[in-house]
Scaffold this motif. Sequence first.
Motif, PDB file in Angstrom:
ATOM      1  N   ASN A   1      34.907  43.979  14.240  1.00 18.32           N
ATOM      2  CA  ASN A   1      36.480  43.895  14.311  1.00 18.32           C
ATOM      3  C   ASN A   1      36.675  44.528  15.749  1.00 18.32           C
ATOM      4  O   ASN A   1      37.870  44.607  15.507  1.00 18.32           O
ATOM      5  CB  ASN A   1      36.944  44.686  13.776  1.00 18.32           C
ATOM      6  CG  ASN A   1      36.307  44.349  12.102  1.00 18.32           C
ATOM      7  OD1 ASN A   1      36.380  42.916  11.719  1.00 18.32           O
ATOM      8  ND2 ASN A   1      36.109  45.212  11.077  1.00 18.32           N
ATOM      9  N   ARG A   2      36.440  44.553  16.309  1.00 16.06           N
ATOM     10  CA  ARG A   2      36.844  45.750  17.899  1.00 16.06           C
ATOM     11  C   ARG A   2      37.878  46.973  17.983  1.00 16.06           C
ATOM     12  O   ARG A   2      38.389  46.953  18.773  1.00 16.06           O
ATOM     13  CB  ARG A   2      37.455  44.174  19.093  1.00 16.06           C
ATOM     14  CG  ARG A   2      36.289  43.205  18.982  1.00 16.06           C
ATOM     15  CD  ARG A   2      34.863  43.881  19.874  1.00 16.06           C
ATOM     16  NE  ARG A   2      35.396  43.843  21.379  1.00 16.06           N
ATOM     17  CZ  ARG A   2      34.307  44.233  21.795  1.00 16.06           C
ATOM     18  NH1 ARG A   2      33.093  44.664  21.461  1.00 16.06           N
ATOM     19  NH2 ARG A   2      34.982  44.593  23.635  1.00 16.06           N
ATOM     20  N   TYR A   3      37.664  47.063  17.497  1.00 23.52           N
ATOM     21  CA  TYR A   3      37.710  48.300  16.678  1.00 23.52           C
ATOM     22  C   TYR A   3      38.300  50.413  17.841  1.00 23.52           C
ATOM     23  O   TYR A   3      37.316  49.994  18.191  1.00 23.52           O
ATOM     24  CB  TYR A   3      38.073  49.500  15.094  1.00 23.52           C
ATOM     25  CG  TYR A   3      38.540  48.549  14.133  1.00 23.52           C
ATOM     26  CD1 TYR A   3      38.757  48.156  13.885  1.00 23.52           C
ATOM     27  CD2 TYR A   3      37.812  49.344  12.686  1.00 23.52           C
ATOM     28  CE1 TYR A   3      39.626  47.005  12.674  1.00 23.52           C
ATOM     29  CE2 TYR A   3      37.997  48.413  11.898  1.00 23.52           C
ATOM     30  CZ  TYR A   3      39.166  47.591  11.330  1.00 23.52           C
ATOM     31  OH  TYR A   3      39.333  46.923  10.392  1.00 23.52           O
ATOM     32  N   TRP A   4      39.620  50.180  17.654  1.00 26.22           N
ATOM     33  CA  TRP A   4      39.547  51.442  19.299  1.00 26.22           C
ATOM     34  C   TRP A   4      39.351  52.516  18.422  1.00 26.22           C
ATOM     35  O   TRP A   4      39.398  52.534  17.350  1.00 26.22           O
ATOM     36  CB  TRP A   4      40.894  50.991  19.558  1.00 26.22           C
ATOM     37  CG  TRP A   4      41.044  50.049  20.945  1.00 26.22           C
ATOM     38  CD1 TRP A   4      42.289  49.637  20.092  1.00 26.22           C
ATOM     39  CD2 TRP A   4      40.905  50.584  22.468  1.00 26.22           C
ATOM     40  NE1 TRP A   4      42.602  48.836  21.396  1.00 26.22           N
ATOM     41  CE2 TRP A   4      41.392  49.014  22.340  1.00 26.22           C
ATOM     42  CE3 TRP A   4      40.164  51.431  22.963  1.00 26.22           C
ATOM     43  CZ2 TRP A   4      41.678  48.543  23.754  1.00 26.22           C
ATOM     44  CZ3 TRP A   4      40.408  51.038  23.891  1.00 26.22           C
ATOM     45  CH2 TRP A   4      41.111  49.680  24.571  1.00 26.22           C
ATOM     46  N   THR A   5      38.631  53.212  20.014  1.00 35.21           N
ATOM     47  CA  THR A   5      37.871  54.472  19.259  1.00 35.21           C
ATOM     48  C   THR A   5      38.572  55.224  20.246  1.00 35.21           C
ATOM     49  O   THR A   5      39.265  55.024  21.034  1.00 35.21           O
ATOM     50  CB  THR A   5      36.311  55.301  19.156  1.00 35.21           C
ATOM     51  OG1 THR A   5      35.880  54.950  21.123  1.00 35.21           O
ATOM     52  CG2 THR A   5      35.771  54.424  18.526  1.00 35.21           C
ATOM     53  N   GLY A   6      39.015  56.834  19.263  1.00 36.34           N
ATOM     54  CA  GLY A   6      39.535  57.970  19.836  1.00 36.34           C
ATOM     55  C   GLY A   6      39.248  58.817  20.857  1.00 36.34           C
ATOM     56  O   GLY A   6      38.299  59.486  19.909  1.00 36.34           O
ATOM     57  N   TRP A   7      39.533  60.032  21.324  1.00 38.75           N
ATOM     58  CA  TRP A   7      38.766  61.463  22.031  1.00 38.75           C
ATOM     59  C   TRP A   7      39.542  61.995  21.999  1.00 38.75           C
ATOM     60  O   TRP A   7      40.526  62.501  22.780  1.00 38.75           O
ATOM     61  CB  TRP A   7      38.440  61.562  23.405  1.00 38.75           C
ATOM     62  CG  TRP A   7      37.532  61.957  23.760  1.00 38.75           C
ATOM     63  CD1 TRP A   7      38.031  63.617  24.576  1.00 38.75           C
ATOM     64  CD2 TRP A   7      35.852  62.414  23.920  1.00 38.75           C
ATOM     65  NE1 TRP A   7      37.129  63.886  24.850  1.00 38.75           N
ATOM     66  CE2 TRP A   7      35.871  63.879  23.946  1.00 38.75           C
ATOM     67  CE3 TRP A   7      35.168  61.297  23.168  1.00 38.75           C
ATOM     68  CZ2 TRP A   7      34.394  63.919  24.408  1.00 38.75           C
ATOM     69  CZ3 TRP A   7      33.722  62.297  23.219  1.00 38.75           C
ATOM     70  CH2 TRP A   7      33.198  63.537  23.640  1.00 38.75           C
ATOM     71  N   LEU A   8      39.019  63.088  21.009  1.00 33.53           N
ATOM     72  CA  LEU A   8      40.306  64.550  20.573  1.00 33.53           C
ATOM     73  C   LEU A   8      39.455  65.658  20.281  1.00 33.53           C
ATOM     74  O   LEU A   8      38.568  65.547  19.643  1.00 33.53           O
ATOM     75  CB  LEU A   8      40.647  63.815  19.324  1.00 33.53           C
ATOM     76  CG  LEU A   8      41.800  65.161  18.969  1.00 33.53           C
ATOM     77  CD1 LEU A   8      43.013  65.451  20.184  1.00 33.53           C
ATOM     78  CD2 LEU A   8      42.295  64.270  17.480  1.00 33.53           C
TER      79      LEU A   8
END
Length: 297
Positions: free
Chosen positions: A21-28
């Motif tokens: 689904n080409r979902y974005w990931t984030g860095w936190l």
Amino acid sequence: RKGRRKYAPQVPHLVRQRGKNRYWTGWLEGKEFNLHTADAQEAQRRLDALAGERSRAEDDGEANQKTALTELAARYIEHIQPPRNTAKTAKTYANRILTFVTRAEALGVRQASEVSFKFMSDFVRERAKSGVSGTTINRDVAPVKRMFDFGKREGLLASNPFNHPDFKELRMREARPRPNSVTLSLELVDRFISRAHEMLHLGYAALFEVTAGSAIRVDEARHLDHADLDTTGGYLGVTPKKNWTTKNYRYRTIPVSKATLAAAAKFIANRHEVRLDDKATWTAIKTVCEAMGVKPF
């Protein structure tokens, strides 16, 4: 790699799109999170919202760590006042909590977050060494635990130390209570009431006659008024009063004899002439017991 974007280690940022689904990931906070969207703008909005929630939680946690033990005690003592509890229960809890807070401050513990299992263990051990019974120690600890439950529930504390499993070990073994040494027969009850009328003020004698004839608690009898007496139907009522409630809110109507209703009316008319605190009441009972040669019952 050449051309790789560089980020500050503590700054939240989008990392990459992954999966079918080409979902974005984030860095936190040093971790990669799935943001569950393929839209870059929506992904950035979700990442910012998540970072804001983490920041507010940290701020609240720091604020909660600064709650003074005296402030927590004052808020809880205000919380338990009537009609939430009876005046007697609220006073007892307040005294036990103030004793605990005084001891804590004497040892340099001023913040609620500084109360630990070790501190409570030392508190219990010190009470036991001074000769206090296990039952009394358990009663000392119970309102303190409820105070910390209240603090966590109201957001005054980041965590409740009493939720730790080790705190269960603080409960002292209580001696098994012995059965009452004396159970009064009907004959002894009549003798007691008669001697009370002979020896005591009418306010006390009528009080004991009411409790014997209705089985209500002494504290309930102390708060009777004329509106609670139904002379036509033969009933005595336990009803709420201003700044007072009966134990467990057990308001009820009790069928009683005419003699008990008459005693209730006499008590109401004469109670202003006697002291009705617990100590004075039990002193009057013991006076009659000693005169009759009856052990405390």
